[in-house]
Design a protein around this motif. Sequence first.
Motif, PDB file in Angstrom:
ATOM      1  N   SER A   1      83.130  44.930  44.581  1.00  0.00           N
ATOM      2  CA  SER A   1      82.180  43.944  45.087  1.00  0.00           C
ATOM      3  C   SER A   1      81.359  44.564  46.202  1.00  0.00           C
ATOM      4  O   SER A   1      81.768  45.539  46.828  1.00  0.00           O
ATOM      5  CB  SER A   1      82.912  42.700  45.595  1.00  0.00           C
ATOM      6  N   ILE A   2      80.206  43.974  46.455  1.00  0.00           N
ATOM      7  CA  ILE A   2      79.322  44.494  47.507  1.00  0.00           C
ATOM      8  C   ILE A   2      79.791  44.029  48.881  1.00  0.00           C
ATOM      9  O   ILE A   2      79.699  44.770  49.856  1.00  0.00           O
ATOM     10  CB  ILE A   2      77.871  44.043  47.240  1.00  0.00           C
ATOM     11  N   THR A   3      80.294  42.805  48.931  1.00  0.00           N
ATOM     12  CA  THR A   3      80.742  42.255  50.212  1.00  0.00           C
ATOM     13  C   THR A   3      82.207  41.857  50.126  1.00  0.00           C
ATOM     14  O   THR A   3      82.809  41.831  49.051  1.00  0.00           O
ATOM     15  CB  THR A   3      79.902  41.027  50.595  1.00  0.00           C
ATOM     16  N   LYS A   4      82.783  41.497  51.254  1.00  0.00           N
ATOM     17  CA  LYS A   4      84.204  41.202  51.340  1.00  0.00           C
ATOM     18  C   LYS A   4      84.536  39.841  50.730  1.00  0.00           C
ATOM     19  O   LYS A   4      83.651  39.057  50.378  1.00  0.00           O
ATOM     20  CB  LYS A   4      84.653  41.256  52.803  1.00  0.00           C
ATOM     21  N   LEU A   5      85.822  39.581  50.614  1.00  0.00           N
ATOM     22  CA  LEU A   5      86.287  38.373  49.940  1.00  0.00           C
ATOM     23  C   LEU A   5      85.848  37.100  50.660  1.00  0.00           C
ATOM     24  O   LEU A   5      85.432  36.134  50.026  1.00  0.00           O
ATOM     25  CB  LEU A   5      87.819  38.417  49.824  1.00  0.00           C
ATOM     26  N   PHE A   6      85.934  37.084  51.993  1.00  0.00           N
ATOM     27  CA  PHE A   6      85.652  35.853  52.734  1.00  0.00           C
ATOM     28  C   PHE A   6      84.523  35.989  53.753  1.00  0.00           C
ATOM     29  O   PHE A   6      84.325  35.100  54.572  1.00  0.00           O
ATOM     30  CB  PHE A   6      86.908  35.380  53.471  1.00  0.00           C
ATOM     31  N   SER A   7      83.801  37.108  53.722  1.00  0.00           N
ATOM     32  CA  SER A   7      82.684  37.262  54.663  1.00  0.00           C
ATOM     33  C   SER A   7      81.560  38.031  53.996  1.00  0.00           C
ATOM     34  O   SER A   7      81.742  38.620  52.928  1.00  0.00           O
ATOM     35  CB  SER A   7      83.137  37.988  55.934  1.00  0.00           C
ATOM     36  N   GLY A   8      80.397  38.031  54.653  1.00  0.00           N
ATOM     37  CA  GLY A   8      79.233  38.718  54.108  1.00  0.00           C
ATOM     38  C   GLY A   8      79.153  40.177  54.498  1.00  0.00           C
ATOM     39  O   GLY A   8      78.157  40.841  54.180  1.00  0.00           O
ATOM     40  N   SER A   9      80.171  40.703  55.176  1.00  0.00           N
ATOM     41  CA  SER A   9      80.153  42.115  55.558  1.00  0.00           C
ATOM     42  C   SER A   9      80.213  43.001  54.323  1.00  0.00           C
ATOM     43  O   SER A   9      80.937  42.703  53.362  1.00  0.00           O
ATOM     44  CB  SER A   9      81.347  42.437  56.465  1.00  0.00           C
ATOM     45  N   GLN A  10      79.494  44.098  54.361  1.00  0.00           N
ATOM     46  CA  GLN A  10      79.457  45.006  53.224  1.00  0.00           C
ATOM     47  C   GLN A  10      80.776  45.766  53.088  1.00  0.00           C
ATOM     48  O   GLN A  10      81.550  45.904  54.035  1.00  0.00           O
ATOM     49  CB  GLN A  10      78.314  46.007  53.377  1.00  0.00           C
ATOM     50  N   VAL A  11      80.996  46.249  51.873  1.00  0.00           N
ATOM     51  CA  VAL A  11      82.124  47.131  51.588  1.00  0.00           C
ATOM     52  C   VAL A  11      81.558  48.513  51.313  1.00  0.00           C
ATOM     53  O   VAL A  11      80.795  48.697  50.371  1.00  0.00           O
ATOM     54  CB  VAL A  11      82.923  46.641  50.360  1.00  0.00           C
ATOM     55  N   ARG A  12      81.883  49.488  52.146  1.00  0.00           N
ATOM     56  CA  ARG A  12      81.366  50.837  51.960  1.00  0.00           C
ATOM     57  C   ARG A  12      82.441  51.843  52.366  1.00  0.00           C
ATOM     58  O   ARG A  12      82.961  51.801  53.486  1.00  0.00           O
ATOM     59  CB  ARG A  12      80.087  51.049  52.775  1.00  0.00           C
ATOM     60  N   PHE A  13      82.795  52.699  51.444  1.00  0.00           N
ATOM     61  CA  PHE A  13      83.861  53.673  51.677  1.00  0.00           C
ATOM     62  C   PHE A  13      83.445  54.665  52.757  1.00  0.00           C
ATOM     63  O   PHE A  13      82.330  55.147  52.795  1.00  0.00           O
ATOM     64  CB  PHE A  13      84.180  54.407  50.373  1.00  0.00           C
ATOM     65  N   GLN A  14      84.370  54.956  53.654  1.00  0.00           N
ATOM     66  CA  GLN A  14      84.205  55.933  54.741  1.00  0.00           C
ATOM     67  C   GLN A  14      83.064  55.572  55.691  1.00  0.00           C
ATOM     68  O   GLN A  14      82.424  56.455  56.271  1.00  0.00           O
ATOM     69  CB  GLN A  14      83.980  57.340  54.165  1.00  0.00           C
ATOM     70  N   ALA A  15      82.809  54.302  55.854  1.00  0.00           N
ATOM     71  CA  ALA A  15      81.843  53.874  56.863  1.00  0.00           C
ATOM     72  C   ALA A  15      82.441  54.097  58.250  1.00  0.00           C
ATOM     73  O   ALA A  15      83.672  54.130  58.408  1.00  0.00           O
ATOM     74  CB  ALA A  15      81.499  52.405  56.674  1.00  0.00           C
TER      75      ALA A  15
END
Length: 513
Positions: free
Chosen positions: A74-88
């Motif tokens: 997914s682009i964002t987390k399960l319960f928030s609009g924060s992005q998911v990006r590996f090694q951020a």
Amino acid sequence: MAASSAGIGTLLCKNINKQIEIFYPTNRRYTWCVIRRICTSISRFRCQGQIKRKSAPKELVGVVGLEVHAQIQSITKLFSGSQVRFQAPPNSLVSFFDASLPGTLPVLNRRCVEAAVMTGLALDCVINRKSLFDRKHYFYADLPAGYQITQQRRPIAVDGTLTYSHLGGTRRNTLITKSVRIKQIQLEQDSGKSLHDDRRGQTLIDLNRAEGQLRVDANVSVHRPGDPWGVRTEVKNINSGRNLARAIDYEIQRQVGVLKNGGTVQNETRSFDRKSGHTLPMRDKEGLQDYRFMPEPNLPPLIVYDRPSTAPPCVHPSQVVVLEEVRAGLPELPRARRTRLVESYDILPEHSFTLVNEDGLTDYFEAVVKETKAGPRKVIGWVNQVLLGLLHHHSLSVSQSPVTPQMLAQLLNLQENGQISSSVAKQVFQELWRAPGKTAQQIIQEQDLGIVSNTTEIHRICQKVVDSHPDQVQAIRGGNKKVLNKLMGLVQKETKGRADPVLVRSILEEKTS
């Protein structure tokens, strides 16, 4: 199932079959629980109890249950609009809700729900049309709210089955099919990640997200078949199939040793040291009462609708998860794909495993078959041996291959048409790998690799080989026909592999008869 995650569908369809062997149940709830009973049945146990003569005590056997945490793509987390990006960078993808600031509320990600439903369908689960969220309380530094949102009472999917196959037998060519039970699939909030600095005696917290693509907690106990389950331990955060097998093997042997020496297995959480191959105690195991589960007050029940028409008109379509639509998007599953490949192309089961387990290789194989005159069994040899060997040697994926399916199909067509020999075809393939801008036809013309069509010249070369190897000729005339292959090799060496092997064999048989 983790909150912020990657590749649930890919993981399920492509990797799970080659990482699972046989695992056994415990009496605990799992996110994904891969289960198979090994104990005797109650009726058999009772019958054995009626036998008066004493029998030897049964050996202790392992009982294993798995809790598999898989990330959702997914682009964002399960319960928030924060992005998911590996090694951020640490704490660069943290919303107010992720940081548990007062007054913030969870907002459920529809994409994550659809991925969970698709996973449930792929594992033949019952999809609960109504599921609930709960709070699981525990106090770690990487969980600032002091609780985790999960699905304890009524998860999104239950009672599934994974039917899987593997190759066994002395030659590993016997297809063995087994099935295991999936207890439940649940959506669960991801915690943060604790980074321990032992030198400075401090712990740093990253609230971006915690996990890799796959993380497994193994619950292990031992008992004698027919007896109650033993005391279990939980080995946490195992991140590969190989380490999972090592941790389970070690923990079973450790517990057997403890009991045989008169000790008691402790109900505890342990970690796995991959360097030593040992499990190490971390803390006492929490029970359900320690977590103080309660309904999540800030999330309503999660409803999955059978069809768009069953959704109430007041709900916006963007917020509706429809079972019918998710099922339509379900990809071809590994077992079904292997069966189709074997039945459609008449290839061996072990070949189908290679095609399915290597990402993109099935599509490559089928694209070549579609465009070549060569039979599927010939194509499978080129794809599984020649192509895959070079890909592994150069650490490349199928999509990175410099030789496209169309290029390989053209090469095989030239061989099928009798324009090049099999040895030359392999030589041309190597040239295509090194110079992908050229075609097979160009390489053959530039290096004069076409089949020698002058039969007079082939007769001359065959006669030269026969005259210079009288001992081999005598052996052939004495009945040792295998020696003919050596003479054929010498003729091919003279012609640089360009002579038609069928013609060469015919001429040599005539000259050595």
